[in-house]
Design a protein around this motif. Structure first.
Motif, PDB file in Angstrom:
ATOM      1  N   SER A  46      70.653  12.269 -17.055  1.00 45.60           N
ATOM      2  CA  SER A  46      72.368  12.445 -17.364  1.00 45.60           C
ATOM      3  C   SER A  46      72.519  13.605 -17.966  1.00 45.60           C
ATOM      4  O   SER A  46      73.607  14.212 -17.751  1.00 45.60           O
ATOM      5  CB  SER A  46      72.824  10.914 -18.294  1.00 45.60           C
ATOM      6  OG  SER A  46      71.862  10.941 -19.362  1.00 45.60           O
TER       7      SER A  46
ATOM      8  N   GLU B 183      72.222  16.154 -14.984  1.00 48.69           N
ATOM      9  CA  GLU B 183      72.936  16.208 -13.728  1.00 48.69           C
ATOM     10  C   GLU B 183      74.507  15.999 -14.103  1.00 48.69           C
ATOM     11  O   GLU B 183      75.435  16.285 -13.179  1.00 48.69           O
ATOM     12  CB  GLU B 183      72.578  14.887 -12.963  1.00 48.69           C
ATOM     13  CG  GLU B 183      71.199  15.000 -12.462  1.00 48.69           C
ATOM     14  CD  GLU B 183      70.748  13.785 -11.823  1.00 48.69           C
ATOM     15  OE1 GLU B 183      71.681  13.105 -10.975  1.00 48.69           O
ATOM     16  OE2 GLU B 183      69.466  13.668 -11.741  1.00 48.69           O
ATOM     17  N   LEU B 184      74.743  15.663 -15.359  1.00 54.15           N
ATOM     18  CA  LEU B 184      76.084  15.427 -15.822  1.00 54.15           C
ATOM     19  C   LEU B 184      76.760  16.546 -16.736  1.00 54.15           C
ATOM     20  O   LEU B 184      77.651  16.381 -17.421  1.00 54.15           O
ATOM     21  CB  LEU B 184      76.152  14.276 -16.525  1.00 54.15           C
ATOM     22  CG  LEU B 184      76.002  13.065 -15.580  1.00 54.15           C
ATOM     23  CD1 LEU B 184      76.493  11.635 -16.246  1.00 54.15           C
ATOM     24  CD2 LEU B 184      77.099  13.116 -14.160  1.00 54.15           C
TER      25      LEU B 184
ATOM     26  N   PRO C 247      81.237  21.154 -15.375  1.00 53.29           N
ATOM     27  CA  PRO C 247      81.419  22.540 -14.671  1.00 53.29           C
ATOM     28  C   PRO C 247      82.591  23.300 -15.343  1.00 53.29           C
ATOM     29  O   PRO C 247      83.613  22.598 -16.045  1.00 53.29           O
ATOM     30  CB  PRO C 247      81.785  22.320 -13.210  1.00 53.29           C
ATOM     31  CG  PRO C 247      82.629  21.018 -13.322  1.00 53.29           C
ATOM     32  CD  PRO C 247      81.857  20.182 -14.225  1.00 53.29           C
TER      33      PRO C 247
ATOM     34  N   ASP D 257      85.509  18.349  -9.678  1.00 54.41           N
ATOM     35  CA  ASP D 257      83.859  18.732  -9.552  1.00 54.41           C
ATOM     36  C   ASP D 257      83.199  17.553 -10.470  1.00 54.41           C
ATOM     37  O   ASP D 257      82.334  17.077 -10.170  1.00 54.41           O
ATOM     38  CB  ASP D 257      83.727  20.072  -9.909  1.00 54.41           C
ATOM     39  CG  ASP D 257      82.279  20.504  -9.733  1.00 54.41           C
ATOM     40  OD1 ASP D 257      81.205  19.824  -9.595  1.00 54.41           O
ATOM     41  OD2 ASP D 257      81.981  21.583  -9.755  1.00 54.41           O
ATOM     42  N   TYR D 258      83.705  17.448 -11.634  1.00 59.49           N
ATOM     43  CA  TYR D 258      82.980  16.658 -12.711  1.00 59.49           C
ATOM     44  C   TYR D 258      83.043  15.075 -12.135  1.00 59.49           C
ATOM     45  O   TYR D 258      82.184  14.327 -12.189  1.00 59.49           O
ATOM     46  CB  TYR D 258      83.486  16.729 -13.963  1.00 59.49           C
ATOM     47  CG  TYR D 258      82.806  15.979 -15.129  1.00 59.49           C
ATOM     48  CD1 TYR D 258      81.553  15.979 -15.197  1.00 59.49           C
ATOM     49  CD2 TYR D 258      83.327  14.875 -15.580  1.00 59.49           C
ATOM     50  CE1 TYR D 258      80.651  15.275 -16.127  1.00 59.49           C
ATOM     51  CE2 TYR D 258      82.487  14.240 -16.647  1.00 59.49           C
ATOM     52  CZ  TYR D 258      81.252  14.251 -16.832  1.00 59.49           C
ATOM     53  OH  TYR D 258      80.441  13.516 -17.641  1.00 59.49           O
TER      54      TYR D 258
ATOM     55  N   ARG E 120      83.778  13.816  -9.221  1.00 61.12           N
ATOM     56  CA  ARG E 120      83.061  13.666  -8.157  1.00 61.12           C
ATOM     57  C   ARG E 120      81.412  13.601  -8.436  1.00 61.12           C
ATOM     58  O   ARG E 120      80.743  12.511  -7.925  1.00 61.12           O
ATOM     59  CB  ARG E 120      82.889  14.603  -7.182  1.00 61.12           C
ATOM     60  CG  ARG E 120      84.398  14.787  -6.397  1.00 61.12           C
ATOM     61  CD  ARG E 120      84.261  15.981  -5.288  1.00 61.12           C
ATOM     62  NE  ARG E 120      85.662  15.937  -4.525  1.00 61.12           N
ATOM     63  CZ  ARG E 120      85.893  16.924  -3.474  1.00 61.12           C
ATOM     64  NH1 ARG E 120      85.043  17.911  -3.529  1.00 61.12           N
ATOM     65  NH2 ARG E 120      87.193  16.801  -2.980  1.00 61.12           N
ATOM     66  N   ARG E 121      80.835  14.399  -9.276  1.00 61.09           N
ATOM     67  CA  ARG E 121      79.461  14.380  -9.923  1.00 61.09           C
ATOM     68  C   ARG E 121      79.439  13.188 -10.521  1.00 61.09           C
ATOM     69  O   ARG E 121      78.131  12.228 -10.360  1.00 61.09           O
ATOM     70  CB  ARG E 121      79.370  15.562 -10.679  1.00 61.09           C
ATOM     71  CG  ARG E 121      78.164  16.006 -11.142  1.00 61.09           C
ATOM     72  CD  ARG E 121      77.816  17.177 -12.060  1.00 61.09           C
ATOM     73  NE  ARG E 121      78.151  18.342 -11.477  1.00 61.09           N
ATOM     74  CZ  ARG E 121      78.322  19.589 -11.664  1.00 61.09           C
ATOM     75  NH1 ARG E 121      77.931  19.874 -13.053  1.00 61.09           N
ATOM     76  NH2 ARG E 121      78.909  20.517 -11.093  1.00 61.09           N
TER      77      ARG E 121
ATOM     78  N   HIS F 244      78.945  10.174  -8.111  1.00 62.25           N
ATOM     79  CA  HIS F 244      77.698  10.194  -7.295  1.00 62.25           C
ATOM     80  C   HIS F 244      76.490   9.717  -8.235  1.00 62.25           C
ATOM     81  O   HIS F 244      75.809   8.908  -7.907  1.00 62.25           O
ATOM     82  CB  HIS F 244      77.439  11.713  -6.910  1.00 62.25           C
ATOM     83  CG  HIS F 244      76.286  11.888  -6.165  1.00 62.25           C
ATOM     84  ND1 HIS F 244      75.688  11.037  -5.081  1.00 62.25           N
ATOM     85  CD2 HIS F 244      74.925  12.326  -6.472  1.00 62.25           C
ATOM     86  CE1 HIS F 244      74.621  11.088  -4.587  1.00 62.25           C
ATOM     87  NE2 HIS F 244      74.037  12.005  -5.451  1.00 62.25           N
ATOM     88  N   PHE F 245      76.512  10.119  -9.616  1.00 61.56           N
ATOM     89  CA  PHE F 245      75.432  10.031 -10.425  1.00 61.56           C
ATOM     90  C   PHE F 245      75.413   8.334 -10.473  1.00 61.56           C
ATOM     91  O   PHE F 245      74.318   7.643 -10.435  1.00 61.56           O
ATOM     92  CB  PHE F 245      75.673  10.578 -11.624  1.00 61.56           C
ATOM     93  CG  PHE F 245      74.814  10.334 -12.753  1.00 61.56           C
ATOM     94  CD1 PHE F 245      73.427  10.922 -12.628  1.00 61.56           C
ATOM     95  CD2 PHE F 245      75.036   9.245 -13.733  1.00 61.56           C
ATOM     96  CE1 PHE F 245      72.540  10.870 -13.837  1.00 61.56           C
ATOM     97  CE2 PHE F 245      73.923   8.944 -14.559  1.00 61.56           C
ATOM     98  CZ  PHE F 245      72.683   9.795 -14.579  1.00 61.56           C
TER      99      PHE F 245
ATOM    100  N   SER G 196      73.005   7.383  -6.836  1.00 61.54           N
ATOM    101  CA  SER G 196      71.683   8.084  -7.008  1.00 61.54           C
ATOM    102  C   SER G 196      70.895   6.929  -7.784  1.00 61.54           C
ATOM    103  O   SER G 196      71.167   5.917  -8.318  1.00 61.54           O
ATOM    104  CB  SER G 196      72.042   9.112  -8.330  1.00 61.54           C
ATOM    105  OG  SER G 196      72.181   8.814  -9.170  1.00 61.54           O
TER     106      SER G 196
ATOM    107  N   GLU H 233      83.826  10.524  -3.022  1.00 57.15           N
ATOM    108  CA  GLU H 233      84.726  11.528  -3.410  1.00 57.15           C
ATOM    109  C   GLU H 233      86.163  11.203  -3.288  1.00 57.15           C
ATOM    110  O   GLU H 233      86.979  11.897  -4.052  1.00 57.15           O
ATOM    111  CB  GLU H 233      84.382  12.691  -2.449  1.00 57.15           C
ATOM    112  CG  GLU H 233      83.117  13.488  -2.630  1.00 57.15           C
ATOM    113  CD  GLU H 233      82.702  14.723  -2.287  1.00 57.15           C
ATOM    114  OE1 GLU H 233      83.452  15.232  -1.593  1.00 57.15           O
ATOM    115  OE2 GLU H 233      81.736  15.464  -2.435  1.00 57.15           O
TER     116      GLU H 233
END
Length: 264
Positions: free
Chosen positions: A73, A76-77, A80, A91-92, A94-95, A98-99, A103, A181
């Motif tokens: 975490s 990957e988190l 941005p 961006d965040y 979406r991140r 996915h996390f 994942s 997304e």
């Protein structure tokens, strides 16, 4: 009793390689076998290290999985910083989606949350070691936007952040619906709101009150005006004034603007 992990030895050379191999092995085994299928012996075998090596650093498989999750975490988190809140949030979120939902780290997160439901000692450790750091990461896009003037200084960053990330956690922990997304994009509040009003002066005055910004003199006599982080565009017609408010991110403000469109 679950304890915070002890010192993990030298972070360089063979010790660090072995530690990383153990964490990656724990992640992989959990995805393949589920929480009950993960054992300290299995982790050691998958990592290619002696069982004593694993026990030298961790006491239980839950400790191994927690350390793996915390490292993932933190790496990957990282929010941005594009210098624009809309881009940062897109961006965040979406991140984060996915996390949590797509994942191996998300699978570990769900297993740890499940374990915490019937292990109060572990639940306390999990909150202590993860929650504050994750909340700080989640809040960073809004804090940056506030500091550079995209959001009013009065915005409740903590509350707005919870409103943004809560739907993602609800899907992954409650409904089990996909986190993609498109859903992450839908969570972020609209950057532009549009509607028609009959009394633009009253609309501008209330918008100024909601944002805490002074409305420029004669603001509604032209085709638009700036109000703090917002840009208001006006188009007159026989039926009233069409208004577009750009730059809205605060969900409370967005709801208030929509209400103004309904009543004015």
């Amino acid at each position: 009793m679950i304890r915070p992990s002890r010192h993990h030895g030298n972070r360089h050379g063979r010790s660090e390689e072995a530690r990383r191999a153990v964490l990656e092995a724990a992640d992989g085994l959990l995805v393949e076998k589920g929480f009950t299928g993960v054992t300290m012996e299995g982790i050691a075998l998958r990592a290619g290290v002696a069982k004593q090596t694993v026990y030298r650093w961790w006491s239980t498989k839950t400790e191994v999985l927690l350390d793996a999750f915390l490292e993932d975490s933190a790496e990957e988190l990282v929010p941005p910083d594009h210098g624009d809140l809309a881009a940062d949030l897109r961006d965040y979120l979406r991140r984060l989606a996915h996390f949590l939902g797509g994942s191996e780290s998300g699978a570990v997160f769900r297993a740890l949350i499940a374990q915490a439901q019937h292990d109060p000692a572990f639940a306390a450790v999990f909150r202590e070691r993860h929650l504050d750091a994750q909340r700080a990461r989640d809040r960073l896009p809004l804090e940056r936007a506030r500091d550079r003037g995209e959001l009013p200084g009065s915005v409740d960053v903590a509350a707005e952040t919870e409103r943004l990330v809560a739907p993602l956690y609800y899907r992954v922990l409650v409904t089990g619906e996909p986190l993609d997304e498109a859903f992450a994009d839908a969570v972020a509040p609209a950057r532009e709101l549009s509607g028609r009003v009959r009394d633009p002066d009253r609309f501008a005055a209330l918008l100024g009150r909601y944002t805490g910004c002074a409305v420029p003199a004669g603001a509604t006599s032209g085709d638009g005006f700036a109000l703090g982080p917002l840009t208001v565009r006006l188009t007159r017609s026989a039926d009233g004034v069409d208004v577009v408010v750009a730059g809205v991110v605060d969900r409370v403000l967005a709801a208030r603007v929509e209400t103004l469109f309904d009543v004015l």
